[in-house]
Design an enzyme around this catalytic site. Structure first.
Site, PDB file in Angstrom:
ATOM      1  N   LYS A 178      48.070  39.770  51.774  1.00  0.00           N
ATOM      2  CA  LYS A 178      46.891  39.814  50.802  1.00  0.00           C
ATOM      3  C   LYS A 178      45.840  39.009  51.136  1.00  0.00           C
ATOM      4  O   LYS A 178      46.199  37.900  51.835  1.00  0.00           O
ATOM      5  CB  LYS A 178      47.629  39.554  49.598  1.00  0.00           C
ATOM      6  CG  LYS A 178      46.701  39.617  48.360  1.00  0.00           C
ATOM      7  CD  LYS A 178      47.383  39.549  47.060  1.00  0.00           C
ATOM      8  CE  LYS A 178      46.512  39.582  45.607  1.00  0.00           C
ATOM      9  NZ  LYS A 178      47.111  39.579  44.477  1.00  0.00           N
ATOM     10  N   SER A 231      46.277  43.088  40.793  1.00  0.00           N
ATOM     11  CA  SER A 231      45.480  42.993  41.873  1.00  0.00           C
ATOM     12  C   SER A 231      45.851  43.065  43.426  1.00  0.00           C
ATOM     13  O   SER A 231      44.903  43.180  44.019  1.00  0.00           O
ATOM     14  CB  SER A 231      44.985  41.575  41.706  1.00  0.00           C
ATOM     15  OG  SER A 231      45.927  40.513  42.213  1.00  0.00           O
ATOM     16  N   SER A 248      50.596  41.562  39.058  1.00  0.00           N
ATOM     17  CA  SER A 248      49.576  41.669  40.135  1.00  0.00           C
ATOM     18  C   SER A 248      50.439  42.330  41.314  1.00  0.00           C
ATOM     19  O   SER A 248      50.038  42.734  42.231  1.00  0.00           O
ATOM     20  CB  SER A 248      48.708  40.692  40.676  1.00  0.00           C
ATOM     21  OG  SER A 248      47.353  40.676  39.927  1.00  0.00           O
TER      22      SER A 248
END
Lengths: 492, 95
Positions: free
Chosen positions: A78, A159, A183
């Protein structure tokens, strides 16, 4: 060798050990898959050269019998984890050209375990969002398609949407995520994969770009419960550089997957069945409860009475912490700068140009609730309610060993299908936020499909630092659910 | 509580975020909507409940007060938008 991208992480690990293929071959197959799936927009930055370099080093270590727990396994990172020498953007314009001179502890741990990083995956800007639509680099597309509406582009959730979509599309064997209010779990549910937010303090936050420090926690996303167990073991561990990192030993999570949950009590909170809950989600949940019963566990109805206050509590605590954390982006030491006549004007112009709409909105809300005269009415009040929410769970865990709930109130929605009201978007995290506020481990696994043919997930919640029970329960459910569906184009 | 345009201007200034005058009205509506939503916490009785500042049940660890890092000026300046002679450069602050 496209078949190499269909392997689970555990299968790939065992294949490498048997020398069925090399880490270089495995990495090359994944690099080709990443290149072929650029239309999904999963990656902000691809790092194929670095990946091949690490794969070669992994092959050398494997040949000497010195491989780590994830030696030669290609993963995605990420773009919120600082990676030394590799651009790290948080999917924000303000960090568009930021190249960290240091490596986050979690990504360093993965590197040490031998994992091969394929690139940096997109996210909602600064991890604020549940759709990946707030990324400065454009929305990420979910590889899953509706059965009768293949034209609709669906969101991957957020997210950690780039990570979830990359794992679902077989571009990486696993990926890192971070979870502040859902997320990791919500995108895992939307993309039909497994994701676990471990206990707050299990993984170091050092070098992860901060959003809400009392809630942020890193965790793994992969296609099976065994795979997230392997990856969590490599990511976790005490780190003196993070004062909230817990000085506890990292268990062998894979060894916890015994398949035996007889006698375990699993709580089913009645407050998670609000009026208007989709019958599809209700059925998914009931099916999950039946799987646990069949495996010899005992479902127990429990009550978490403060559940309805979790969302408003979160939307005071998280913006307050966000407004403090994001004060550092001032155009002086790193990141974007927009010139102004005075220092203050330079700050204000830089921040207005550098942050997107959702981030600006949260900074303003956070600044308001922390401002003089309002601190007690909002922030201190929210911290008190947060304790009541955490106490609910503590009480429940006096009688149960784990808790089962839905992960999200719906399947993935289409890009542009939302009503523009931020509060509606926040409802996506209604089932995941309470766990975050209490700092507990929560895992999402796919157990069924919606009428539209989209994956739906259930959430298993555990006691603090008892990820082992969470993983054990999840693995039993995984076997019982037999979820074998794959995204569009990956059949056969 | 509803936020008016002046309040939005004040908090935007506190947050060092430039907001155009024509954005104020829309923002005031949006932020008021959010504040109304979170204000439902007022109905919860929290008398005698201590604020939860951390979910980790441990004392903040201490370390020896010694220099353990440093000597990396180049790395620290590597991402600076403007620098000169080993310093970060900003617009003139003192006339």
């Amino acid at each position: 060798m496209t078949r190499l991208t269909r392997l689970t992480m555990a299968e790939a690990r065992d294949g490498l050990a048997r020398k069925d293929f090399s880490a270089t071959e495995l990495t090359e197959a994944h690099i080709r898959a990443v290149e072929a799936a650029r239309h999904l927009n999963c990656f902000v930055t691809e790092t194929p050269d670095l990946a091949l370099e690490r794969a070669k080093a992994a092959d050398a270590r494997l040949a000497k019998g010195e491989g780590g727990a994830m030696e030669g396994l290609p993963i995605a990172m990420k773009d919120l984890f600082c990676t030394e020498g590799v651009r790290t953007t948080a999917s924000s314009h303000i960090l568009e050209n930021f190249v960290p001179p240091y490596e986050s502890t979690v990504s360093a741990n993965l590197k040490k375990a031998g994992a091969v990083m394929l690139g940096k995956t997109s996210l909602d800007e600064f991890a604020m969002g549940s759709s990946n639509m707030t990324s400065y680099f454009g929305p990420v597309e979910n590889p899953w398609k509706r059965k009768d509406d293949a034209g609709a582009k669906l969101v991957p959730g957020g997210s950690s949407g780039g990570s979830a979509a990359a794992v679902a599309a077989r571009l990486a064997l696993g990926a890192t995520g971070t979870d502040t209010g859902g997320s990791i779990r919500q995108p895992a549910s939307f993309c039909g994969i497994v994701g676990i937010k471990p206990t707050y303090g299990r993984c170091s936050r050092w070098g992860i770009i901060a959003f809400a420090s009392s809630l942020d926690q890193a965790g793994p996303m992969a296609r099976t419960v065994r795979d997230v167990s392997i990856m969590l073991g490599a990511m976790a561990g005490h780190d003196p550089k993070d004062s909230t990192s817990a000085p506890v030993a990292v268990p062998n999570f894979e060894a916890a997957l015994t398949g035996d949950i007889r006698g375990l009590k699993v709580g089913v909170p009645k407050e998670y069945r609000p009026q208007g809950l989709s019958p599809e989600i209700e059925k998914l949940w009931d099916d999950g409860i039946a799987m646990l019963k069949d495996a010899g566990a005992t479902p127990v109805e429990i009550s978490l009475p403060y559940t309805k206050y979790a969302l408003p509590t979160y939307y005071i605590v998280a913006p307050a912490e966000c407004s403090s954390n994001l004060a550092r982006y001032d155009g002086v030491r790193y990141g974007l700068r927009v010139e102004g006549k005075t220092l203050d004007e330079m700050y204000a112009k830089t921040r207005a140009a550098g942050f997107g709409k959702e981030v600006r909105r949260r900074i303003l809300v956070g600044t308001y609730v922390l401002s003089a005269g309002y601190y007690d009415a909002y922030y201190a009040k929210a911290q008190r309610v947060r304790r009541l929410i955490a106490d609910d769970f503590a009480k429940a865990f006096q009688t149960v060993d784990a808790i089962l709930t839905p992960t999200a109130p719906s399947a993935a929605f289409a890009i542009g299908e939302t009503d523009g009201n931020p509060v509606t978007m926040w409802l996506n995290d209604i089932f995941t936020i309470p766990t975050s506020l209490a700092g507990l481990p929560g895992l999402s696994l796919p157990t069924g499909l919606s009428a539209d043919g989209l994956p739906l997930g259930l959430q298993v919640i555990g006691r603090p630092f008892d990820e082992e029970t969470v993983l054990k329960v999840a693995e039993v459910m995984e076997k019982a659910a037999g979820f074998t569906a794959v995204p569009a184009g990956l059949e056969g | 509580m509803s936020l008016d345009k002046n309040t939005v201007r004040t908090i935007a200034n506190l947050a060092r975020l430039e907001v155009r005058d024509d954005e104020l009205e829309h923002l005031a509506g949006e932020l008021s909507n959010i504040i109304h939503f979170v204000e439902q916490l007022a109905e919860v009785n929290t008398d005698g409940v201590a604020p939860m500042t951390s979910v980790v049940h441990m004392d903040l660890p201490r370390r020896v007060d010694a220099v353990t890092d440093g000597d990396c000026q180049d790395k620290i300046l590597a991402n600076a938008p403007e620098q000169q002679d080993g310093f970060f450069l900003v617009p003139k602050v003192v006339e």
